[in-house]
Write an enzyme that holds these catalytic residues in place. Structure first.
Site, PDB file in Angstrom:
ATOM      1  N   GLU A 188      -7.336   0.447  -4.590  1.00  0.00           N
ATOM      2  CA  GLU A 188      -7.334   0.340  -3.133  1.00  0.00           C
ATOM      3  C   GLU A 188      -8.668  -0.141  -2.550  1.00  0.00           C
ATOM      4  O   GLU A 188      -8.676  -1.034  -1.688  1.00  0.00           O
ATOM      5  CB  GLU A 188      -6.927   1.685  -2.524  1.00  0.00           C
ATOM      6  CG  GLU A 188      -5.450   2.005  -2.755  1.00  0.00           C
ATOM      7  CD  GLU A 188      -5.095   3.453  -2.511  1.00  0.00           C
ATOM      8  OE1 GLU A 188      -5.990   4.224  -2.087  1.00  0.00           O
ATOM      9  OE2 GLU A 188      -3.933   3.842  -2.744  1.00  0.00           O
ATOM     10  N   ASP A 190     -13.266   5.084   1.053  1.00  0.00           N
ATOM     11  CA  ASP A 190     -11.818   5.142   1.243  1.00  0.00           C
ATOM     12  C   ASP A 190     -11.350   6.596   1.241  1.00  0.00           C
ATOM     13  O   ASP A 190     -11.218   7.221   0.188  1.00  0.00           O
ATOM     14  CB  ASP A 190     -11.130   4.352   0.123  1.00  0.00           C
ATOM     15  CG  ASP A 190      -9.610   4.301   0.278  1.00  0.00           C
ATOM     16  OD1 ASP A 190      -9.077   4.941   1.192  1.00  0.00           O
ATOM     17  OD2 ASP A 190      -8.964   3.614  -0.546  1.00  0.00           O
ATOM     18  N   LYS A 230       2.551  11.323  -3.193  1.00  0.00           N
ATOM     19  CA  LYS A 230       1.531  10.633  -3.991  1.00  0.00           C
ATOM     20  C   LYS A 230       0.618  11.638  -4.697  1.00  0.00           C
ATOM     21  O   LYS A 230       0.091  11.356  -5.777  1.00  0.00           O
ATOM     22  CB  LYS A 230       0.726   9.714  -3.074  1.00  0.00           C
ATOM     23  CG  LYS A 230      -0.280   8.804  -3.776  1.00  0.00           C
ATOM     24  CD  LYS A 230      -0.858   7.841  -2.762  1.00  0.00           C
ATOM     25  CE  LYS A 230      -1.905   6.930  -3.368  1.00  0.00           C
ATOM     26  NZ  LYS A 230      -2.408   5.957  -2.384  1.00  0.00           N
ATOM     27  N   ASP A 280       0.872  -1.172   0.000  1.00  0.00           N
ATOM     28  CA  ASP A 280       0.000   0.000   0.000  1.00  0.00           C
ATOM     29  C   ASP A 280       0.909   1.223   0.000  1.00  0.00           C
ATOM     30  O   ASP A 280       1.485   1.580   1.028  1.00  0.00           O
ATOM     31  CB  ASP A 280      -0.901  -0.020   1.236  1.00  0.00           C
ATOM     32  CG  ASP A 280      -1.806   1.217   1.329  1.00  0.00           C
ATOM     33  OD1 ASP A 280      -1.767   2.054   0.402  1.00  0.00           O
ATOM     34  OD2 ASP A 280      -2.539   1.341   2.326  1.00  0.00           O
TER      35      ASP A 280
END
Length: 624
Positions: free
Chosen positions: A188, A210, A87, A25
């Site tokens: 994800e 999420d 990210k 992850d």
């Protein structure tokens, strides 16, 4: 509907021949790695027992790099060279980056992906992400290969469901630079559903909400007897926990009436704001206290209600994508059996309340929201590595988050593959020429939901030449789009009468070229020995510095516990250690640290005795 068989049918691996694979992850705030041991997905910890690796990379003037907690410790002191939340920069140009005004970095607005100038040179987000992945790969290899031998078969790396082609390609490039065999990119929310579904033997329709550090995804999945079908996905690739930190930071600046801040002070207050946000998860109020570089003191208290009010609009921004995903899936709220919460930001109480009110049920939290994605990725990696046991068959049906198409006359976007199409998928559509005698056609590949190309993301351009001259509209050009299991695209065009053909594996303009990837890989191999030495040196320098600081503090407090001879001997060893910290041999520093450690053993014992005596002074036996 296209179905994806996770692994080819076949016999289980032979005993002791299990292929080791991991799930990673790669998060905005923290990253982690997991694997399957004895049929159970587990997270791999570092030497200190930490599962989470802060997604922070610091570049040093001598070419060195520190990652994780060591880099985090220098955030406020060296903000320009310490990169956080990278990210959010993946596959993005400067115009796409949010909160630029509060970022301490020296950005370069290059034609492709945004770049960051550091003391070690210009770095791309892909290179920064690769440093994080290298640490996770090393952790996995040490933990797994040290036990079983062999080699790491590969890794499944997760990405936000709403990552576009450029962001996915950038993530895959980072994995390659880190020396990983990326078996697959996995959305994800889908990874979370795999972990939750297999752990709880769940069936029915589930929503995966999420909210991570930098992105928000909502996916609607149908779980049924080992089949994981993503029915619809939506989200916002520029909404996450970082935005809550930014809002609280702005509130602090306004409340304390602060003048424009330096990069160091900005980073310090952002870090304090994040800590306060996390503290408010379980407390009614949080204090934010700091001394700025100018000497000005900041001391404010924020209540949970104030934080809730100032970030209410951010929580509300998740409602639109959630409704859209449910509408795309053709479902009513009452048909959702459960809501799985993923991402550290979902721990905020007002997020939990909003989701509960929206779906009319309490969200599911029996799996750690920080770990569930990595655990699901590990399960998928284990299957892709060929370790599926007999009777362990299951299917994964994922989707693309955004429509893919080409530009037609007038700057219009013609969709070829609509969003939420199950992958892998191939679709074709016929186009024709616009002018008489036209012998070539330019194909402009775009991604997005808007009608105008100018409002969509440009992915690639190529030309089909050799079309026989005909009157306008007579030629028949068949354009075929193919999306693989990673969500990455290739496009081909073929003229039907002559058979002339052109094709392109789409490499987004924000990605890296194959030449750049090859150079980075070659550099990493060429400097591997040097990098290992440099890392060991930095680790020993840090350890030596800690030993010096702790011992000197102890001497200031309890020097009277040592005789003059003992004190002189210990200070002599400290002087030796202080001098060796500037040398380039990590073994020399380690030896000096060990000598100081031995020299302080008796001193530490006496300090412990004194501490116990102080604690017991004036106490009666009956009180214990």
């Amino acid at each position: 509907m296209a179905l994806l068989q996770i692994a080819e049918p076949g016999q289980s691996p032979e005993p002791h021949r299990r292929r080791l694979a991991v799930g990673i992850d790669l998060g905005t705030t923290n990253s982690l790695v997991a694997t399957v041991r004895n049929g159970i997905a587990v997270v791999l910890n570092d030497h200190d027992g930490h599962a989470l690796l802060p997604s922070i990379v610091r570049y040093l003037g001598d070419g060195g790099v520190t990652v994780g907690r060591q880099a985090e410790a220098e955030l406020a002191r060296d903000p320009k060279n310490t990169v956080v939340s990278v990210k959010r920069f993946m596959g993005r140009g400067l115009k796409d980056v949010t909160h630029v005004e509060n970022s301490p970095y020296d950005f370069l607005d290059s034609p492709g992906m945004v770049q960051i100038r550091t003391v070690s040179g210009v770095k791309s987000p892909v290179e920064v992400s690769a440093e994080i992945l290298k640490v996770l790969r090393a952790r996995a290899e040490e933990s797994l290969l040290g036990r079983a031998g062999g080699e790491l078969a590969g890794a499944v790396v997760t990405v936000p469901a709403y990552f576009d082609d450029a962001q996915r390609q950038a993530t895959k490039d980072a994995g390659r630079i880190a020396g990983l065999n990326v078996l697959r990119l996995l959305n994800e929310p889908t990874a979370a559903a795999i972990a939750y579904g297999l752990e709880n033997a769940a069936e029915g329709v589930y929503a995966v909400y999420d909210l991570g550090g930098g992105t928000f995804d909502i996916s609607i999945l149908r779980l049924s007897k080992g089949v994981f079908e993503v029915m619809a996905t939506s989200g916002d690739a520029a909404l996450g926990g970082d935005d809550f930190d930014q809002r609280l930071f702005c509130w602090v600046v306004e409340r304390a009436k602060l003048a424009p801040l330096s990069a160091e002070d900005t980073r310090l207050l952002l870090t304090k704001s994040r800590a306060a946000k996390e503290f408010l998860t379980a407390n009614a109020e949080a204090r934010i206290s700091a001394t700025l570089g100018s000497g000005e003191a900041v001391d404010v208290t924020v209540t949970h209600k104030e934080f809730q009010d100032m970030t209410r609009h951010l929580v509300a921004k998740t409602l639109g994508p959630t409704r859209k995903a449910l509408r795309d899936a053709g479902l009513e709220w009452s048909e959702v059996k459960g809501v799985v919460m993923v991402g550290g930001a979902t721990r905020m109480p007002h997020v939990q309340r909003m989701v509960a009110e929206l779906f009319g049920q309490t969200p599911l939290n029996n799996l750690d929201p920080d770990k569930v994605v990595a655990l699901g990725a590990a399960i998928q990696a284990d299957v892709l590595a060929g370790n599926r046991a007999s009777g362990d068959d299951w299917l994964l049906l994922d989707v693309i988050p955004l429509s893919l198409g080409i530009e037609t006359m007038g700057g219009l976007a013609e969709k070829v593959i609509p969003r939420n199409s199950t992958i892998p998928v191939a679709r074709a559509q016929e186009f024709t020429t616009f002018k008489d005698g036209q012998t070539a056609m330019s194909v402009h590949v775009v991604q997005g939901e808007r009608e105008l190309v100018s409002d969509c993301r440009s992915l690639a351009r190529f030309e089909l030449r050799g079309i026989p001259p005909m009157v306008a509209g007579a030629a028949r050009i068949r354009v075929t789009f193919q999306v693989d299991a990673d969500g990455l695209l290739s496009v081909s065009a073929r003229e039907s009468t002559t058979g002339v053909e052109a094709a392109i594996a789409v490499k987004p303009s924000y990605g890296l070229t194959d030449e750049q990837i090859t150079k980075m890989l070659r550099d990493s191999f060429d400097h591997a020995r040097e990098d290992v030495h440099l890392r060991a040196l930095k680790e020993q320098q840090v350890e030596g510095g800690r030993m010096l600081e702790a011992t000197e503090a102890a001497l200031r407090e309890d020097a009277d516990l040592l005789s003059a001879e003992e004190s002189a001997a210990l200070r002599s060893e400290l002087d030796v250690l202080r001098k060796t910290l500037s040398c380039t041999d990590h073994r020399t520093i380690k030896s000096a640290v060990e000598r100081v450690n031995r020299a302080t053993e008796a001193f530490a014992g006496r300090r412990m005795d004194r501490s116990i005596k102080r604690a017991l002074a004036g106490r009666k036996v009956e009180s214990f």
